[in-house]
Design a protein around this motif. Structure first.
Motif, PDB file in Angstrom:
ATOM      1  N   GLY A 172      21.704 -22.427  39.683  1.00 29.34           N
ATOM      2  CA  GLY A 172      23.778 -22.137  39.486  1.00 29.34           C
ATOM      3  C   GLY A 172      24.710 -22.378  40.647  1.00 29.34           C
ATOM      4  O   GLY A 172      25.845 -22.443  40.655  1.00 29.34           O
ATOM      5  N   LEU A 173      23.641 -23.737  42.206  1.00 30.40           N
ATOM      6  CA  LEU A 173      24.194 -23.660  42.772  1.00 30.40           C
ATOM      7  C   LEU A 173      24.707 -25.783  42.636  1.00 30.40           C
ATOM      8  O   LEU A 173      25.762 -25.397  44.079  1.00 30.40           O
ATOM      9  N   ILE A 174      23.949 -26.035  42.009  1.00 34.26           N
ATOM     10  CA  ILE A 174      24.921 -27.484  41.785  1.00 34.26           C
ATOM     11  C   ILE A 174      24.933 -27.489  40.409  1.00 34.26           C
ATOM     12  O   ILE A 174      24.519 -26.578  38.971  1.00 34.26           O
ATOM     13  N   GLY A 366      24.535 -10.639  60.274  1.00 37.91           N
ATOM     14  CA  GLY A 366      24.866 -10.365  61.015  1.00 37.91           C
ATOM     15  C   GLY A 366      26.322 -12.163  61.833  1.00 37.91           C
ATOM     16  O   GLY A 366      26.621 -12.929  61.025  1.00 37.91           O
ATOM     17  N   TYR A 367      26.062 -12.144  63.420  1.00 35.84           N
ATOM     18  CA  TYR A 367      27.046 -12.650  63.353  1.00 35.84           C
ATOM     19  C   TYR A 367      26.641 -14.146  62.880  1.00 35.84           C
ATOM     20  O   TYR A 367      27.944 -15.462  63.344  1.00 35.84           O
ATOM     21  N   ARG A 368      25.338 -14.181  63.256  1.00 34.93           N
ATOM     22  CA  ARG A 368      25.494 -15.800  63.179  1.00 34.93           C
ATOM     23  C   ARG A 368      25.033 -16.551  62.482  1.00 34.93           C
ATOM     24  O   ARG A 368      24.802 -17.950  61.842  1.00 34.93           O
ATOM     25  N   LEU A 369      25.542 -15.893  61.329  1.00 33.75           N
ATOM     26  CA  LEU A 369      25.336 -15.988  59.507  1.00 33.75           C
ATOM     27  C   LEU A 369      27.291 -16.014  58.872  1.00 33.75           C
ATOM     28  O   LEU A 369      27.524 -16.584  58.451  1.00 33.75           O
ATOM     29  N   ILE A 370      27.950 -16.188  59.985  1.00 26.84           N
ATOM     30  CA  ILE A 370      29.355 -15.674  59.349  1.00 26.84           C
ATOM     31  C   ILE A 370      29.910 -16.715  59.924  1.00 26.84           C
ATOM     32  O   ILE A 370      30.534 -16.998  58.075  1.00 26.84           O
ATOM     33  N   GLY A 376      37.503 -20.678  56.655  1.00 30.77           N
ATOM     34  CA  GLY A 376      38.358 -21.810  57.334  1.00 30.77           C
ATOM     35  C   GLY A 376      37.088 -23.088  57.754  1.00 30.77           C
ATOM     36  O   GLY A 376      37.943 -23.723  57.958  1.00 30.77           O
ATOM     37  N   GLN A 377      36.506 -22.290  57.956  1.00 27.63           N
ATOM     38  CA  GLN A 377      35.794 -23.394  58.330  1.00 27.63           C
ATOM     39  C   GLN A 377      35.087 -23.976  56.670  1.00 27.63           C
ATOM     40  O   GLN A 377      34.074 -24.691  56.319  1.00 27.63           O
ATOM     41  N   ASP A 378      35.677 -23.793  55.597  1.00 28.01           N
ATOM     42  CA  ASP A 378      34.475 -23.699  54.513  1.00 28.01           C
ATOM     43  C   ASP A 378      33.497 -24.078  54.176  1.00 28.01           C
ATOM     44  O   ASP A 378      32.869 -24.612  53.696  1.00 28.01           O
ATOM     45  N   GLY A 379      32.818 -22.359  53.951  1.00 29.78           N
ATOM     46  CA  GLY A 379      31.775 -22.352  54.100  1.00 29.78           C
ATOM     47  C   GLY A 379      30.907 -22.481  53.222  1.00 29.78           C
ATOM     48  O   GLY A 379      31.506 -22.247  51.863  1.00 29.78           O
ATOM     49  N   GLU A 380      29.559 -22.212  53.243  1.00 28.45           N
ATOM     50  CA  GLU A 380      28.726 -23.242  52.221  1.00 28.45           C
ATOM     51  C   GLU A 380      28.191 -22.433  51.229  1.00 28.45           C
ATOM     52  O   GLU A 380      27.668 -22.553  50.213  1.00 28.45           O
ATOM     53  N   LEU A 381      28.080 -21.335  51.894  1.00 27.32           N
ATOM     54  CA  LEU A 381      27.420 -19.923  50.857  1.00 27.32           C
ATOM     55  C   LEU A 381      28.076 -19.838  49.813  1.00 27.32           C
ATOM     56  O   LEU A 381      28.584 -19.280  48.807  1.00 27.32           O
ATOM     57  N   LEU A 382      30.006 -19.603  50.564  1.00 23.77           N
ATOM     58  CA  LEU A 382      31.142 -19.496  49.593  1.00 23.77           C
ATOM     59  C   LEU A 382      30.959 -19.978  48.327  1.00 23.77           C
ATOM     60  O   LEU A 382      30.845 -20.081  47.209  1.00 23.77           O
ATOM     61  N   ARG A 383      31.337 -21.195  48.503  1.00 24.38           N
ATOM     62  CA  ARG A 383      30.875 -22.310  47.216  1.00 24.38           C
ATOM     63  C   ARG A 383      29.586 -22.301  46.680  1.00 24.38           C
ATOM     64  O   ARG A 383      29.732 -21.679  45.279  1.00 24.38           O
ATOM     65  N   ALA A 482      19.649 -23.359  54.656  1.00 25.85           N
ATOM     66  CA  ALA A 482      19.628 -21.610  54.905  1.00 25.85           C
ATOM     67  C   ALA A 482      20.582 -20.621  53.835  1.00 25.85           C
ATOM     68  O   ALA A 482      20.636 -19.411  53.649  1.00 25.85           O
ATOM     69  N   SER A 483      22.276 -21.117  53.560  1.00 28.99           N
ATOM     70  CA  SER A 483      22.672 -21.250  52.311  1.00 28.99           C
ATOM     71  C   SER A 483      22.083 -20.897  51.108  1.00 28.99           C
ATOM     72  O   SER A 483      22.311 -20.085  50.189  1.00 28.99           O
TER      73      SER A 483
END
Length: 694
Positions: A172-174, A366-370, A376-383, A482-483
C-alpha cells in the motif's frame, strides 16, 4: 509549380511542422551526399554541425537523469549521418575545385586548414591524428564500455526492481498509477542504455571513416592535381593535404564534442543535480581540501626554476576561495540559545487529566529516525503510513486506528518499536541513507554490508550503501529504503493483528458507515437481532483467520437470518463463513483453479469427531493424538509449500473451528475450510492425507 507548393503546404498543415522536421532533415542529409553544394552552403552546414554538437553537449550537462535525454541515441545517429554527408559533399568540392586555391571548399574548411594549424600540413596531420585518437581510443571507447555495462546491469536488475515495485504496491505504499509509471521507467532505462551501447558504435565508426576519408582526399587530390590540372607534386600535396586536413578537423571537432556529451550522459550517477551542480557541490565544498591543495601548490611554486608567479597566484586563489567558503559556513551555522531556566511549579493534585488512554497503535523511534516521521520535513514514513492505512481499509474492510508516532530516547538511535495498546508487538532497526537488500532465496552473489534480517518476514538481508543499489538488484536482491522497511513491518503487524484492532468503537463506526446505504438492514440486526458485542465477536473471528470483512452486506444479511436461531458467536461465524465461501476460496485459489488441498485420514477424522461429540464445548484432543496430528500436519504443509500450493486443510464443519485454533499455533499460514464453504462449481483434489499412521 504553384500546385507543388500547394501540395507541400497541405502536407505541412496535415502533419505539423514538428513532425515534418525529422523527415526533412534526413532528406537534406541524404541529398548532400548526391547533390553538389556551393562553397557558401558548405560553410553554412559546417557551422550548423558545430552548433548542433554544442547544443547537444550543453543539454547533456544540464539533464538530471539520463532518461531526460532519451532521444540521445537517435541524435547520435543523425549527427553522425550529418558529418558523413558533409564529408562526402566537401570531398566532391575539394577534388573538383581544389586546384583553384585554399578557399575552394569554403571559408570554414580554409580556416581550419590554415589558421588553426598555421598552414602547415604536417602539423595539421599530427593535430588531426591526436583528435581522432582522443575521440576513438579514449572518449568513445570508454563511453561505449560504460553504456554496455550499464545496459547489462539494467537488464539483470529488472526482475529485482519489478519485485520491489510489487512489494511497495502490495504494502500500500504506492498506487497502481505510480507502479505503472515505475515499470515504464525501468523499461525505458533498459531500452536507453541498450540504445546507447549500440549508438556508441556509430561514433567509433565515424572516427574510422574520418581517417579513411582524409586519406582518400589526400591521395585523390594528388591524382587530380597532377594528372588533370598539371600541378607539380609538391604544390598538389600541400594544397590538397591542407584542404583534406581542414575538412577532417571541421568534422572531427563536432564529433569530439558529441562523444564528450555521450560520456557525460552514460557516466551520470545520482539524479538530484545536473553535472555542473555536482561538480561544484562535490569538488569545491570542502575548505580543508582547498587549503591543503593551496599549500601543496604554494610549496611547488617556491622551488627554484618553477614558474613561481603562476603557482603562487593559483595557490593564493585557492586559499582565498577556501577562506571565503569557511567563513560562509560559519555564518550559516545555527546559533544555539540557552533555554531560560524554568521556575519549579508547585506540585498539583492528581486529576483525571493525568489518566491518559493508551494508544491503540503506536510507533516509537530513535532520534536518528525522527526525520522520517517529522511533519515539518514531510517525512517519507508519514506518507507511507497514510497509504498503508488506506490500503488496509480497502482490502480488509474497516478503518484501523491512527498510528501515534513519538520519539523515544531510550531506544538505540536507529531502532524503532511498534506497540499495540501499550504492548510491544514488533521492533527493528532502520538506517536512513542506507538501503536494505533482502535475499529472496535465489541471489547470484553477495554484496558488502551489515548482515541482518528483514524485520517483517525474517528473510536474510544486508544493509548496503546507496551506491550499491544497482549491483544488489542485478544479483537478485530486493532493495528497499529505510522508510519502506519500517512501513512494511508495520503493515505486516497490522494485518496479523487485525482482529485485535477491531474494537467496539471501530465496529460501531463500521455500522454507522454501512447504515448510510442500508439503514433498515443494519437496524434489523443491531440492536434488534443481536447486541453489538456479538457482532464484534463474529467479525473478529473472521479476521483472526484472515477473512476480510469487506462484504458487510452479505455478513449482515446472514446474521439477520441466523441470529433468531442462536446467539452463539461460533455458530454465527460458521454461517457467515458458508455465505462468504465463494470469496474465501477465490482469495486462496484465484480464477477457476483446481483446489489442491490436504485432508484428514478417515480413521483420524472419526476419532476427532468422537472427541468433539463427547467433550461438548470443552472438547480436547488426547495428548498423543495431538502430537501426531501436529507432526503430520506440519509435514503435509511443508509439502504443499514446496509445490507452490496454499496450505489448505479441508475438514467437516464440526471440526473446523477446533482444528483451526489448534493447528494455527504450529502452522501460521494454514487455512482450515469446512466442506460447506466450498462452492459446488469448484473441483477438489486431495494432495496430502494427514493421520495415515494414526
Amino acid at each position: 509549380m504553384a500546385s507543388t507548393s500547394v501540395v507541400l503546404q497541405d502536407i505541412f498543415v496535415r502533419f505539423g511542422q514538428r513532425q515534418m522536421a525529422g523527415p526533412v532533415l534526413i532528406l537534406l542529409i541524404l541529398a548532400m551526399m548526391v547533390l553538389p553544394l556551393p562553397a557558401f552552403a558548405l560553410d553554412l552546414f559546417f557551422t550548423f554541425n558545430i552548433a548542433i554538437s554544442v547544443i547537444v553537449m550543453l543539454v547533456a550537462m544540464s539533464v538530471i537523469k539520463p532518461l531526460d535525454f532519451s532521444v540521445f541515441p537517435t541524435v547520435l545517429l543523425v549527427t553522425t549521418l550529418l558529418r558523413l554527408s558533409l564529408n562526402v559533399a566537401s570531398t566532391r568540392v575539394v577534388l573538383l575545385q581544389g586546384h583553384t586555391g585554399p578557399g575552394a571548399a569554403g571559408r570554414v574548411i580554409e580556416a581550419f586548414g590554415h589558421f588553426l594549424v598555421g598552414g602547415n600540413y604536417v602539423i595539421g596531420l599530427i593535430v588531426f591524428t591526436i583528435l581522432v585518437v582522443i575521440n576513438f581510443v579514449v572518449i568513445t571507447k570508454g563511453a561505449g564500455r560504460v553504456a554496455e555495462v550499464a545496459a547489462r546491469f539494467t537488464l539483470d536488475a529488472m526482475p529485482g526492481k519489478q519485485m520491489a515495485i510489487d512489494a511497495d504496491l502490495n504494502a500500500g505504499l504506492i498506487g497502481e498509477d505510480d507502479a505503472r509509471k515505475r515499470r515504464a521507467t525501468i523499461a525505458e532505462e533498459a531500452g536507453f542504455f541498450g540504445s546507447m551501447d549500440g549508438a556508441s558504435k556509430f561514433v567509433r565508426g565515424d572516427a574510422v571513416a574520418g581517417i579513411l576519408i582524409m586519406l582518400i582526399n589526400v591521395i585523390g587530390g594528388l591524382f587530380v592535381g597532377v594528372l588533370q590540372h598539371d600541378m607539380d607534386i609538391g604544390t598538389a600535396a600541400r594544397t590538397y593535404t591542407l584542404l583534406a586536413i581542414g575538412d577532417g578537423l571541421v568534422a572531427q571537432l563536432p564529433a569530439l564534442i558529441i562523444s564528450i556529451a555521450a560520456g557525460m550522459v552514460v557516466t551520470r550517477v545520482g539524479d538530484a543535480q545536473d553535472v555542473s551542480q555536482q561538480f561544484v557541490a562535490q569538488l569545491f565544498n570542502k575548505p580543508n581540501v582547498l587549503f591543503l591543495t593551496a599549500a601543496i601548490i604554494g610549496l611547488l611554486g617556491l622551488i627554484p626554476g618553477m614558474p613561481n608567479f603562476v603557482f603562487l597566484l593559483l595557490a593564493s586563489g585557492l586559499a582565498a576561495m577556501a577562506w571565503r567558503m569557511e567563513k560562509r559556513m560559519v555564518t550559516a551555522a545555527p546559533v544555539l540559545v540557552a533555554a531560560a531556566p524554568v521556575a519549579p511549579r508547585e506540585t498539583q493534585e492528581a486529576t483525571w487529566a493525568d489518566v491518559t488512554p493508551l494508544d491503540v497503535l503506536a510507533l516509537e523511534v530513535g532520534y536518528r529516525l525522527i526525520p522520517l516521521v517529522d511533519k515539518g520535513q514531510d517525512g517519507e514514513l508519514l506518507r507511507r503510513i497514510r497509504g498503508l492505512r488506506k490500503k488496509f481499509a480497502q482490502e480488509v474492510g474497516f478503518l484501523v486506528s491512527p498510528v501515534h508516532i513519538r520519539d523515544n530516547l531510550e531506544l538505540k538511535p536507529n531502532a524503532y518499536k511498534i506497540l499495540l495498546k501499550g504492548v510491544e508487538i514488533g521492533n527493528g532497526e532502520a538506517f536512513p541513507g542506507s538501503l536494505l537488500a533482502i535475499n529472496p532465496g535465489r541471489v547470484a552473489g553477495q554484496v558488502p554490508g551489515t548482515a541482518t534480517k528483514d524485520p517483517a518476514f525474517g528473510l536474510p538481508a544486508v544493509w548496503i550503501e546507496t551506491a550499491l543499489r544497482e549491483q544488489a538488484q542485478a544479483y537478485g536482491y530486493t532493495v528497499v529504503d529505510a522508510s519502506t522497511v519500517t512501513a512494511t513491518h508495520l503493515n505486516h503487524l497490522i494485518l496479523s493483528h487485525a482482529a485485535e484492532l477491531l474494537g467496539r468503537q471501530e465496529t460501531q463506526a463500521l455500522l454507522d458507515h454501512l447504515a448510510k446505504e442500508m439503514p433498515k438492514l443494519v437496524e434489523d440486526v443491531v440492536p434488534k437481532a443481536m447486541p453489538l458485542g456479538v457482532l464484534q465477536k463474529v467479525l473478529r473471528s473472521l479476521l483472526e483467520e484472515g477473512v476480510p470483512i469487506r462484504d458487510m452486506r452479505t455478513i449482515i444479511e446472514t446474521l439477520a437470518d441466523s441470529a433468531p436461531r442462536s446467539q452463539d458467536p461460533e455458530f454465527l461465524t460458521a454461517q457467515v463463513r458458508i455465505a462468504l465461501g465463494r470469496s474465501i476460496v477465490q482469495d486462496l485459489y484465484p480464477g477457476g483453479a483446481e483446489m489442491q488441498v490436504m485432508s484428514l485420514d478417515p480413521q483420524l477424522e472419526r476419532l476427532l469427531l468422537q472427541a468433539v461429540a463427547g467433550g461438548g464445548d470443552g472438547a480436547a484432543i488426547e495428548p498423543g493424538l495431538a502430537d501426531t496430528l501436529v507432526r503430520e500436519a506440519v509435514a503435509a504443509a511443508q509439502r504443499q509449500e514446496a509445490g507452490g500450493l496454499p496450505t489448505v486443510l479441508l475438514v467437516p464443519a464440526s471440526l473446523r473451528t477446533l482444528l483451526s485454533r489448534f493447528l494455527r499455533r504450529s502452522i501460521a499460514q494454514l487455512k482450515v475450510l469446512a466442506h460447506g464453504e466450498i462452492p459446488e462449481s469448484r473441483i477438489i483434489k486431495v494432495t496430502s492425507i494427514i493421520g495415515g499412521r494414526v
